[in-house]
Structure formats: C-alpha cells, structure tokens
Design an enzyme around this catalytic site. Structure first.
Site, PDB file in Angstrom:
ATOM      1  N   HIS A 133       2.047   4.725  -2.232  1.00  0.00           N
ATOM      2  CA  HIS A 133       1.325   5.611  -3.146  1.00  0.00           C
ATOM      3  C   HIS A 133       2.218   6.567  -3.919  1.00  0.00           C
ATOM      4  O   HIS A 133       3.291   6.933  -3.465  1.00  0.00           O
ATOM      5  CB  HIS A 133       0.298   6.420  -2.366  1.00  0.00           C
ATOM      6  CG  HIS A 133      -0.614   5.579  -1.539  1.00  0.00           C
ATOM      7  ND1 HIS A 133      -1.435   4.622  -2.089  1.00  0.00           N
ATOM      8  CD2 HIS A 133      -0.821   5.528  -0.200  1.00  0.00           C
ATOM      9  CE1 HIS A 133      -2.112   4.028  -1.121  1.00  0.00           C
ATOM     10  NE2 HIS A 133      -1.759   4.546   0.030  1.00  0.00           N
TER      11      HIS A 133
ATOM     12  N   ASP B 201       2.400   2.235   3.810  1.00  0.00           N
ATOM     13  CA  ASP B 201       1.576   3.407   3.508  1.00  0.00           C
ATOM     14  C   ASP B 201       2.448   4.642   3.296  1.00  0.00           C
ATOM     15  O   ASP B 201       2.088   5.733   3.701  1.00  0.00           O
ATOM     16  CB  ASP B 201       0.503   3.666   4.588  1.00  0.00           C
ATOM     17  CG  ASP B 201      -0.683   4.457   4.031  1.00  0.00           C
ATOM     18  OD1 ASP B 201      -0.669   4.785   2.833  1.00  0.00           O
ATOM     19  OD2 ASP B 201      -1.612   4.749   4.798  1.00  0.00           O
TER      20      ASP B 201
ATOM     21  N   HIS C  61      -8.914   1.002  -0.693  1.00  0.00           N
ATOM     22  CA  HIS C  61      -8.228   2.002   0.128  1.00  0.00           C
ATOM     23  C   HIS C  61      -9.258   2.965   0.719  1.00  0.00           C
ATOM     24  O   HIS C  61     -10.253   3.272   0.078  1.00  0.00           O
ATOM     25  CB  HIS C  61      -7.235   2.779  -0.741  1.00  0.00           C
ATOM     26  CG  HIS C  61      -6.333   3.655   0.051  1.00  0.00           C
ATOM     27  ND1 HIS C  61      -6.697   4.928   0.455  1.00  0.00           N
ATOM     28  CD2 HIS C  61      -5.104   3.430   0.554  1.00  0.00           C
ATOM     29  CE1 HIS C  61      -5.702   5.437   1.162  1.00  0.00           C
ATOM     30  NE2 HIS C  61      -4.730   4.554   1.238  1.00  0.00           N
TER      31      HIS C  61
ATOM     32  N   GLU D 267       0.866  -1.187   0.000  1.00  0.00           N
ATOM     33  CA  GLU D 267       0.000   0.000   0.000  1.00  0.00           C
ATOM     34  C   GLU D 267       0.897   1.230   0.000  1.00  0.00           C
ATOM     35  O   GLU D 267       1.071   1.912   0.996  1.00  0.00           O
ATOM     36  CB  GLU D 267      -0.942   0.029   1.206  1.00  0.00           C
ATOM     37  CG  GLU D 267      -2.005   1.127   1.035  1.00  0.00           C
ATOM     38  CD  GLU D 267      -2.764   1.475   2.291  1.00  0.00           C
ATOM     39  OE1 GLU D 267      -3.243   0.566   2.978  1.00  0.00           O
ATOM     40  OE2 GLU D 267      -2.868   2.679   2.574  1.00  0.00           O
TER      41      GLU D 267
END
Ligand code: MN
Length: 348
Positions: free
Chosen positions: A26, A311, A192, A24
């Site tokens: 980004h 993250d 998400h 996860e």
C-alpha cells in the site's frame, strides 16, 4: 565420551534466491488521506482501529508516503523484485460524496502512475475506483488499464454512498457495468478489508475490529455475497483476489456450502463454493504467515491459486520474505506462490 561426527564429504549447493512478487502493498496520498481537517497529520482516527497505537501509525505513515528509499530497500532485503501498489484502506470507499470520490480516485490513480513511471521495473499500479456510478467506475478502470498501464484493481470493502450509513457491496445489481469491464479487460479485482460498520458485536472490544479478527469476517462476507448472488455464474471468467489467505474461507468452505444447502430463500448458485475457489478466486499470504493456515489453503484451493503478499507497510517484508523462503512446502509450490502465479494472473 563424545559421539564421533560423520565426516562431511563436500559442500552442498546453497539455495538460489527465491524470486518474489507481492501484490497487497500500500501507499498513501500526502494531501488526501493523511491529514485531518486542520491540516495536521492524522493518527488518532486511524489509531482507534484495532489495537494499533499512534506510535505504530507514525512509522506506517512515513512508509506509506515513501516510494524512493526505504520501501525499495525493504523490498531488496527480502528479495522482493516487484510489488503491485494500491491505495491504503479505506481509500476511496469512505468518501461519501459522489463527485469528490470520483475526482479523488482519478487524482490518486494519476499520482500512482507517476510513481510507477519512476520505478517501472519495481512497481505496478492497481486502480482505485469510486463505486457511486458503476459506469463511471468502468470508464476509470479502462483509463487506468489502457492509458496508465495498471494491471489490477483494489477495492477497500463496501463503499459508503452519499451517506456513511448507506453501504454498497459489489454484488449489487447496479455494479453490473463494472463486472462487465473487469471481465472484458481481464483484470482481477482485489477486495481489501475495512472494519464492519456499526458492529455491535465488538462493543467494548476495539482490539477485535481490525486485523486481529474483524477484517476477516467482514471481507469473507463480502466475497460470499459475490459468490452467492451468482456473479460468477453471470461472469464465469471474473477474477477475485482476497488477502490474508482467503479471510478464513479455505478453512470454512465445506461448512459454508453445507449451510447454504439449507438456504431459506431457495437461491442457489450453479456450483459449490469450492468450485468458485478453484475457478474464480485467488488468495494471497498478506499478513498471515502461518504454516498451518497455508497448508489448509493449499489443500482447499491448490498452490496455483495462492500468491505471495506481505501487506507493507503494515507488515515487515523481512517477516513475510522469511516465511515464504522457509515454510514447509514443495519447492515447486514455493516458486509458484512467490512469483510464478503473480506473473500469470496479472500478466506481468
Ligand atoms: Mn493490506
């Protein structure tokens, strides 16, 4: 008088570095998401989400747009070999116009594919999809998998279709072609968080709308809509991934099913929630580096269904890396969670 120490009789072996994959993680697109209508970098709108101020987003934005320097350095320092990259929230899901959402998804997917091509041993692509037309979403998914080599999909919660107030969740009957494509291609779908829409319970409490709390119930509700609409009964091989150690579902699974047993609409699934958690759902550690929460998740779902994630750029790799390196679990579970489960689930 001091107590004499025991003599050390040799040097014990140091632990080998733990191999890590994170999923996860980004990125942002420089033209499409990071500027306001006057072309300035946008921080204020983002900064109204949760407790995060403009200073936080200055750093986050520079990290979102970087693929070649600090991101790789942060991965190296935490021993993260590979990451799956996905467009940061809200991504395509907040683009109400159908044509704009569809063309933006293609643009972003092509942009990501180029970055992955520049670092093929470090980056893996996750597709962004517009949900206005599930048939088109399915075709774009096929293009991303077969032409661009992507291994997953990231959907940023509900989609706003044609207007901001018209919300579409993935249990919608119209989404059937997408679930067909996902299962035919055997691609996991990662949901998400995004903030709940017009959520009165947070009036006067913007600090609760985002990562602190609001993301979890919103995203857990999305997953439960998928479970209790029977998607996994219709598509028994469908694979759903949730972040943040399952957005509270491992902790609440018993109580949820207990309540569903008294369902007022008489609509029941073939199996219990814990069965879907054992067969169709995987969770990641993104942004939830709690020993107690991880233990609860292992007890509910088993270590085979938990995958390391950080993250980035919203969390530091150093903190997530240190957590999985040292958290009190077996070495066997540590290796599965850090690396092996991701290799298997995403066929890396
Ligand atoms: Mn995230």
């Amino acid at each position: 008088m001091s107590i004499p120490s025991l003599p050390k009789l040799g040097t014990p072996p140091a632990p080998a570095p733990l191999r890590k994959i994170a999923l996860e993680e980004h990125f942002g697109h420089p033209d499409l998401f990071m500027r306001d209508s006057e072309g300035r970098f946008e921080t204020r709108k983002e900064a109204t989400i949760g407790h995060l101020g403009p200073e936080y987003f200055e750093v986050v934005q520079s990290r979102l747009l970087d693929f070649d320097t600090t991101r790789l350095q942060a991965m190296d320092e935490a021993g993260v070999e590979k990451v799956l990259l996905s467009l940061t929230t809200f991504g395509i899901q907040a683009i109400t116009d159908r044509a704009a959402a569809q063309s933006t998804a293609c643009t972003v997917n092509d942009f990501l594919a180029e970055r992955v091509r520049a670092h093929p041993d470090r980056y893996v692509g996750m597709a962004s999809l517009a949900m206005h037309d599930a048939g088109q979403a399915a075709r774009e998914l096929e293009r991303c998998v077969n032409k661009l080599g992507f291994k997953g999909v990231m959907v940023n919660g509900y989609s706003q279709i044609d207007s901001e107030d018209n919300l579409l969740y993935l249990d919608d009957e119209r989404m059937t072609p997408l679930w067909e494509a996902l299962t035919a291609l055997d691609i996991p779908l990662y949901i998400h968080p995004r903030p709940s829409h017009n959520a009165a319970q947070y009036d006067g409490h913007p600090e609760l709308t985002g990562a602190a709390w609001g993301f979890a119930p919103e995203t857990a509700a999305h997953a439960l809509r998928i479970v209790y609409s029977g998607i996994f009964d219709r598509f028994p091989t469908a694979k759903l991934v949730l972040g943040h150690l399952g957005e509270s579902l491992p902790f609440l699974a018993w109580r949820i099913q207990h309540g569903i047993n008294f369902s007022p609409n008489g609509r029941f699934t073939k199996k219990r929630l814990v069965d879907y958690l054992a067969e169709n759902i995987w969770v990641t550690t993104s942004g939830n580096f709690s020993t107690q929460a991880l233990h609860c998740t292992i007890l509910t779902m088993g270590a085979d269904r938990i995958l390391f994630s950080n993250d980035y750029p919203y969390e530091d790799y150093a903190e997530g890396g240190e957590f999985i390196d040292t958290v009190a679990i077996s070495e066997s579970d540590r290796r599965k969670i850090a690396y092996e489960n991701a290799m298997a689930l995403y066929k890396l």
